[in-house]
Every structure is written in C-alpha cells, then in structure tokens.
Enzyme design. Structure first.
Site, PDB file in Angstrom:
ATOM      1  N   GLU A 191       0.722  -1.165  -0.035  1.00 28.44           N
ATOM      2  CA  GLU A 191      -0.052   0.060  -0.161  1.00 28.44           C
ATOM      3  C   GLU A 191       1.051   1.110  -0.158  1.00 28.44           C
ATOM      4  OE1 GLU A 191      -4.145  -0.721   2.536  1.00 28.44           O
ATOM      5  OE2 GLU A 191      -2.376  -1.570   3.520  1.00 28.44           O
ATOM      6  N   CYS A 218     -12.467 -17.054  31.302  1.00 23.90           N
ATOM      7  CA  CYS A 218     -11.643 -17.771  30.451  1.00 23.90           C
ATOM      8  C   CYS A 218     -12.641 -18.726  29.368  1.00 23.90           C
ATOM      9  CB  CYS A 218     -10.749 -18.600  31.410  1.00 23.90           C
ATOM     10  SG  CYS A 218      -9.904 -19.811  30.666  1.00 23.90           S
ATOM     11  N   CYS A 254      -6.111 -15.637  32.434  1.00 23.83           N
ATOM     12  CA  CYS A 254      -7.026 -16.413  33.231  1.00 23.83           C
ATOM     13  C   CYS A 254      -5.995 -16.604  34.381  1.00 23.83           C
ATOM     14  CB  CYS A 254      -7.111 -17.919  32.535  1.00 23.83           C
ATOM     15  SG  CYS A 254      -7.969 -19.291  33.603  1.00 23.83           S
ATOM     16  N   CYS A 258     -11.882 -22.469  30.931  1.00 26.91           N
ATOM     17  CA  CYS A 258     -12.461 -22.995  32.164  1.00 26.91           C
ATOM     18  C   CYS A 258     -13.693 -22.132  32.913  1.00 26.91           C
ATOM     19  CB  CYS A 258     -11.255 -23.364  33.008  1.00 26.91           C
ATOM     20  SG  CYS A 258     -10.562 -21.652  33.420  1.00 26.91           S
ATOM     21  N   TYR A 289      25.932  -5.935   2.640  1.00 28.36           N
ATOM     22  CA  TYR A 289      25.679  -5.580   1.435  1.00 28.36           C
ATOM     23  C   TYR A 289      26.412  -4.920   0.540  1.00 28.36           C
ATOM     24  CZ  TYR A 289      22.403  -2.027   2.755  1.00 28.36           C
ATOM     25  OH  TYR A 289      21.984  -0.920   3.358  1.00 28.36           O
ATOM     26  N   LYS A 312      16.727  -9.503  -1.448  1.00 29.16           N
ATOM     27  CA  LYS A 312      16.168  -7.956  -0.632  1.00 29.16           C
ATOM     28  C   LYS A 312      15.827  -8.610   0.798  1.00 29.16           C
ATOM     29  CE  LYS A 312      13.918  -3.596  -1.157  1.00 29.16           C
ATOM     30  NZ  LYS A 312      13.207  -3.830   0.150  1.00 29.16           N
ATOM     31  N   LYS A 350      10.770  -6.034  -6.934  1.00 26.67           N
ATOM     32  CA  LYS A 350       9.878  -6.227  -5.693  1.00 26.67           C
ATOM     33  C   LYS A 350       9.153  -7.417  -6.079  1.00 26.67           C
ATOM     34  CE  LYS A 350       9.553  -4.435  -2.217  1.00 26.67           C
ATOM     35  NZ  LYS A 350       8.876  -3.172  -1.914  1.00 26.67           N
ATOM     36  N   LEU A 383      16.357   2.881  -2.632  1.00 30.24           N
ATOM     37  CA  LEU A 383      16.390   2.111  -4.081  1.00 30.24           C
ATOM     38  C   LEU A 383      15.015   2.517  -4.696  1.00 30.24           C
ATOM     39  CD1 LEU A 383      17.940  -1.346  -3.497  1.00 30.24           C
ATOM     40  CD2 LEU A 383      18.960   0.516  -4.470  1.00 30.24           C
ATOM     41  N   ASP A 428      14.240  -8.102   4.230  1.00 28.74           N
ATOM     42  CA  ASP A 428      13.091  -7.252   4.666  1.00 28.74           C
ATOM     43  C   ASP A 428      13.585  -6.849   6.173  1.00 28.74           C
ATOM     44  OD1 ASP A 428      10.935  -5.559   4.836  1.00 28.74           O
ATOM     45  OD2 ASP A 428       9.507  -7.168   5.269  1.00 28.74           O
ATOM     46  N   ARG A 451      20.144   4.004   9.361  1.00 26.80           N
ATOM     47  CA  ARG A 451      20.089   4.930   8.067  1.00 26.80           C
ATOM     48  C   ARG A 451      19.542   6.296   8.434  1.00 26.80           C
ATOM     49  NH1 ARG A 451      17.528   2.621   2.707  1.00 26.80           N
ATOM     50  NH2 ARG A 451      15.739   2.500   4.061  1.00 26.80           N
ATOM     51  N   CYS A 509      -6.696 -24.293  35.439  1.00 30.08           N
ATOM     52  CA  CYS A 509      -7.351 -24.337  34.006  1.00 30.08           C
ATOM     53  C   CYS A 509      -6.677 -25.437  33.171  1.00 30.08           C
ATOM     54  CB  CYS A 509      -7.056 -22.835  33.440  1.00 30.08           C
ATOM     55  SG  CYS A 509      -7.512 -22.809  31.638  1.00 30.08           S
ATOM     56  N   GLU A 516      20.886  -9.681  -5.797  1.00 23.93           N
ATOM     57  CA  GLU A 516      21.153 -10.177  -4.553  1.00 23.93           C
ATOM     58  C   GLU A 516      19.575 -10.394  -3.834  1.00 23.93           C
ATOM     59  OE1 GLU A 516      23.519  -7.280  -2.511  1.00 23.93           O
ATOM     60  OE2 GLU A 516      24.680  -7.129  -4.265  1.00 23.93           O
TER      61      GLU A 516
END
Length: 673
Positions: free
Chosen positions: A38, A412, A430, A415, A229, A120, A318, A86, A122, A141, A435, A118
């Site tokens: 997005e 709970c 709980c 239980c 890298y 990428k 990507k 990039l 995350d 950065r 339990c 290479e």
C-alpha cells in the site's frame, strides 16, 4: 510545463502528508499502519504527479527524502556518504525499461550489462564504521544523511565482528541489513505474548524495535543477525566489481549472503534469476520481499551516479504482495501456559500465493482496536513466510452494519475462570491455576525440544494421557509406566520403551533446560542459561536475593520479580520437590572451553546423527570452542554428514571440504584432530 490543476495540488498535498506520517510510523515508531504494498502504491502515485507537474516536487517532498529524521533519543551520526534508498520496479516490463534506460543513456546500443542479483532482505539498514580494523561506530540509516548512534546495541550481535581480519582498509564504512529469522520471530512473539507484552507485527518491526533500545541488554536478548551488502568509504585498493567487494567483505570477517547472490549478463538473465528466487522464497529461513539488482562494475556505478534519493545503477525488483481479501467469520480465543489469552481470526478460506489460509493472527486487543476490526468484516490478509498470516487492513467501505465488535473476554474460554488484565500489559489472563488449557500448554512447553526435549510426546499424545487421567502436572510425566502407555492408541512395546527412555534421559538435562521448561514468566532460554551459569541449582536460585539476580548482566527487575514470585508460590515449591523425589538431577551448565579441542574450527552438521540431536551436537561444538554454522562456505573446516544429508553435503564436495561421519566427529571432540 503544464500548470497543476487544483485537484492535482490537493491530491499531492494529501499524499505528501500521508507518506510523511507513514515514514514516521515505519522508521521512528516501528509501528506501520499500512502494508509495504500500500505504501508503494501511494509513493508511485506521488511520483506520477511530480513527473507530470515537476513544480510540485519541492525539496521537502517524500520523493526526495530517504527514511525519516532520526529520533532524539539517540546521538545523531552524520553519514560520510549518504545511505540512499532504492527505486522499485514491480514487473518484468518495468525492469526492462530500467535496463533500456541505462543502455540508451550510458552504453553503446546493443550491449548487455553485467548485473549482480542479491536477495532483498526485509530488515533494517545500518552502517558499521571500522578504523584500522576496529569497530568504532554503528548507526541506523535515519533520513539517509543523518542516522542514530546504536554502537553499543550493534556490539551485542555475535555476527558483527569487533575487529576485521587483516589486511584491512584503513577506513571502511560497511552497509548491512539487520534481520530476524522466521523461526526466531515466532519464538520471540510467543515469549512477548506470554509475558503480557506487545507482540511484533512482522520480523522487520521486531528487528527495528530491538535495535533502537536504550538498554543494550534488551538488544542482546533478541535473535538479531546481519548480512552485509555494500560499503560507503573504502580507504585502500578497491575491488573492481560488486561481487568482488562482497567476497572481500566476507574475507574481512563480515557476514555476507554470497550463497544468495548471483551474476547475470543482461536483462533476460536477471528476469530468469528473479523467477527462480520468487519460486524458492518459501524455503528460506528469513523473509525477503524481492531482489536487488546492481550494476556489477564499480567504475560504471560511479559513472552512472545518483538521483536525489536513489542510485541510478540499482533497483529493487519487488515481489508481488502475498495478500488476499476474505471475511473474518469468527474469533477463537487461545489460552497459553501462563493464562495469556490471545485472539486468532478464523477466516473464510482463501488462497494466498498458492497456500490456503483459514486463520490469521490478531495479536491482542490493542491491535483489534487499532484495526477497528469486527466479526463479519472484509479484510486483507498477508502472509510472511512460515509465520501465521496477519490481518493488515479492514475494508470498512464494505461494511453492512451487521458486523460484531470483539470485546475483551470476561471469563476464560476454556475453564470459565476469572480473567484479569494488569496495567501496562496488552493481554488478559486466566488466573485459575487449575485451568486445563494452561496445564496442556505447560506440558507442551516442558517436553519441547528447547526445554526437556522428550521426543515422542507431542500434543496428541499429551491429550490422550490427560484424558486417561495420567497427566495433570509435569511431575506426572515421571510417574508414567509401560502399562499407562499401552492404554494409548497405537502404542506398542518398542514405542513405549523408546518413550520411557526419552523421559528417563530428560532427568539429567542441563539446569538451564529445566529452568526454561518450568515456564517461569520472563525466563526464556537465553535468560535461563544466564541464571544456570551463576547458580549451581534450583535451591540456590530460589534463595537468591533480588540484588544477586539483578547484578547479572541482562537480568533486570522484571525477571527478578518474576523469579521471586515463582519461588514464593507453595504450589511451585511442591512441584519442584516432587520432581526431585522422582529423580530429576539437572546437570551443571556446560562452560565453553576457550582452549577446547575444536577451538577456531567452523563445522556444519547435515543429515541425522544417531547419538546426538542436532541441537546437542551444535552445543557440543560451541562448548569445545568451535563454531556451529548453518551454511557451507569456503571458511567451513569440516562438514559432519549423517544419513539423509542433502544439498549441504553436495556443496561441501564441490568446494573440496573435509567431510566426516559421526564417529569421526565424536573422536575429534576428544582430540581436535
């Protein structure tokens, strides 16, 4: 140059403010509100407007900036050379356009470019500065020009060398990506949730939050890794290509993903490499979101130069987002071993990148409130490797009014016991000590591989024993007989004897395994090892004063208080006494031998071993001064190959490495030869 319309100006202003807010949430708060896909769409829309109306591209536009301004919590670090972002390409056609523009502008027509491809990752971009081979500075950065000083935090990473291997450049700025592997991320989130703390949305957020801690002891406890890298300043003879530079960084002792790097001649080969990487991404132990494609020749990189926020000689190719729309049909509440109640979304089944998804994580009620998610909502779910999918967005425009809010539980779900939510914690709990759901989760944790490692006792077997009335607490495991086991489904003599042997073997596991297996809040496997190295047994630990605990590096008030509460509980003391009476005798914590027979050796284990589990073998290597690596490279000294060895064995043969069997390995642990 056409004059922007009022609608274009308004939309540009909206996009500019939205992208600034999302940059701040992502880079500074480590709490993104939208998915990467997005964000990319918003950014591309901004670029399209600025391409059509260049006068809109002012100096403070997000299109001309990298990241976000550094936080005032850390000392600022001015990068000697900017850490640029990039440009993204999202299709084969877009990459072909990138390649064509380079060849048309800077090269003779018809010639092909040598590229380096290479993975990428995350993760989080950082810079390491070495002077005369010594690590003197580490920074984020930031906005590309100025980052944050995180030197003490980066020093806690085992994969960041304090000193480079000689010969080394007099001055070197190394660029790298800090990340968390998927299995480690899942384990970290389970610990966060059990401790009543906020879980992380994805591995990248977890890495960013871990790096930007004011207390480096917290960073040290997080499973952070780094791949280097690239570089900024390099005082000394420069390699000729990007590939040679990466090989030299590895020789210097830096961690480089050479196995995930390949050279490609021309655009068609790059596209073929991209398709291969996309097809194999699910097999990787870490999350990648594409492929970085760089002009390989460094002299040509310098000739091509840079744009305002990105180099001309590289792009991020990507992957398509692993998202799909579906409907939240129900919310199931799960109860953990400490009573933590977490919500899981049951979804109308949907195919996401070839995998059928029917449930997703909702994390906690703070996240439910942030998403404003309700039963019956149309939602976007996103996969991230092996991690349970996340709901990343609610499509509120599709609401009909029949959607149902998701309230905090008042009792709970297992239980019907009372539920509390302490101030500062994000999960309700709980508080019924009897339990049944908590009892099952405590048993599963106790027998797990990182705890007492009782092979053959999974959830299915534990449930059968509980239903038979043979299991209530972990102490009951050591009361099981052959006759008890024979009452289980498909249980024969051989399997029963094997299971009883595994239970008996667990009686002498190291103290740290038992401490971790007891499920004490805030005591993960790392903290358990720290405690076991300081205290000789449970008795001395139980008698320790809070000050004795907090003087241990990385042990804080929260852990000390949790230990005090655990050993003050009569029910826990009774359990420990029962375990002792049943023959549990945890062994002393192994001490690493700096002069051990494997000192300085790097070993890789592949296939199955008969006398040791993989974790036991790796622990033995490290205890005897060696290093257990997960990947084969030219720096590997030995490969231990057992039955079922696969790709690692083949690669070792190709590299001409020494390959040994289990018997020779065990002999080596005694002699080092």
């Amino acid at each position: 140059m056409p004059e922007p319309t009022p609608a274009a100006r308004n939309r540009h202003a909206e996009l500019r403010e939205a992208l600034r807010r999302h940059n701040h949430n992502y880079y500074v708060l480590d709490a993104p509100e939208i998915s990467d896909a997005e964000y990319d769409e918003l950014f591309r829309e901004l670029l399209a407007l600025e391409t059509r109306y260049p006068q809109l591209a002012e100096t403070d536009s997000p299109s001309r900036q990298v990241g976000a301004p550094p936080s005032e919590k850390f000392a600022p670090v001015l990068h000697a050379l900017p850490m640029l972002s990039l440009r993204n390409v999202k299709s084969e056609e877009e990459f072909m356009e990138f390649d064509a523009s380079l060849r048309k502008t800077f090269l003779a027509q018809g010639s092909d470019i040598d590229y380096l491809c290479e993975m990428k990752l995350d993760g989080v971009a950082v810079e390491l500065t070495y002077e005369q081979g010594e690590l003197v500075l580490a920074s984020t950065r930031g906005d590309g020009q100025t980052g944050e000083d995180i030197t003490e935090n980066l020093r806690t990473l085992a994969s960041v060398p304090r000193r480079l291997n000689p010969p080394f450049p007099a001055l070197l700025d190394v660029r790298g990506e800090v990340y968390i592997e998927l299995a480690d991320f899942q384990h970290l989130n389970r610990e966060q949730e059990e401790a009543g703390e906020r879980s992380f949305a994805n591995p990248r957020n977890a890495a960013a939050g871990s790096l930007r801690q004011l207390n480096s002891a917290i960073t040290a406890r997080r499973p952070l890794r780094i791949f280097c890298y690239g570089f900024g300043r390099w005082e000394g003879p420069l390699p000729a290509t990007q590939g040679e530079a990466l090989a030299e960084l590895r020789r210097l002792g830096l961690r480089v993903n050479l196995e995930g790097t390949s050279r490609a001649r021309g655009a068609q080969e790059v596209v073929a490499r991209f398709r291969q990487l996309l097809a194999g991404r699910e097999e990787l132990p870490f999350e990648i979101d594409g492929m970085v494609v760089k002009v390989d020749e460094l002299e040509l990189q310098r000739e091509l130069g840079e744009l305002s926020r990105s180099p001309r000689w590289a792009v991020a190719y990507k992957f398509p987002p692993r998202q799909a729309e579906t409907v939240l049909e129900k919310v199931v509440l799960q109860v953990g071993r400490t009573g933590a109640i977490t919500p899981v979304a049951q979804l109308r089944p949907v195919n996401v990148s070839g995998v059928n998804v029917s449930r997703a994580s909702l994390h906690n009620w703070d996240e439910i409130a942030r998403l404003d998610i309700r039963v019956g909502d149309h939602v976007l779910v996103e996969r991230a490797g092996d991690v349970i999918p996340d709901v990343v967005k609610v499509l509120t425009e599709k609401r009909t009014g029949a959607e149902i809010p998701i309230p905090l539980p008042e009792s709970c779900p297992e239980c019907d016991g009372p539920v509390t939510r302490k101030p500062g914690e994000v999960v309700p709990r709980c508080v019924n000590p009897h339990c049944p759901a908590q009892a099952l989760e405590r048993l599963k944790h106790f027998v797990s591989r990182d705890a007492m490692d009782i092979d053959g006792l999974g959830e299915k077997q534990l449930l059968q024993l509980i239903d038979l009335g043979k299991l209530q607490t972990v102490a009951d495991l050591y009361r099981l007989t052959r006759d008890d086991l024979f009452r289980m489904e498909r249980m024969g003599e051989v399997l029963a004897d094997k299971l009883l042997q595994a239970i008996a073997a667990s009686k002498t596991r190291p103290l740290s395994r038992l401490l971790f297996g007891l499920g004490i809040r805030h005591v993960g496997s790392h903290t358990a090892r720290l405690l076991a190295k300081r205290f000789s047994g449970l008795d001395t630990l139980a008698a320790a004063e809070p000050g004795q605990l907090t003087e241990i590096h990385e042990i804080g008030d929260k852990v000390a208080e949790s230990l005090r509460d655990y050993f003050a509980n009569p029910a826990n003391l009774l359990l420990l006494r029962e375990l002792e009476e049943l023959g549990l005798r945890p062994t002393d914590e192994a001490v690493v031998q700096s002069d051990g027979p494997l000192r300085g050796k790097t070993l890789v284990i592949t296939g199955n071993l008969a006398s040791l589990s993989r974790k036991e073998a790796e622990a033995l290597v490290e205890r005897l001064g060696g290093r257990a690596s997960g990947s084969v490279s030219k720096k590997t000294d030995f490969v231990i190959a057992g039955p079922g060895a696969g790709g690692k064995l083949e690669k070792a043969r190709q590299l001409g490495l020494r390959i040994i069997d289990e018997e020779e390995f065990l002999r080596m642990t005694e002699t080092g030869e």
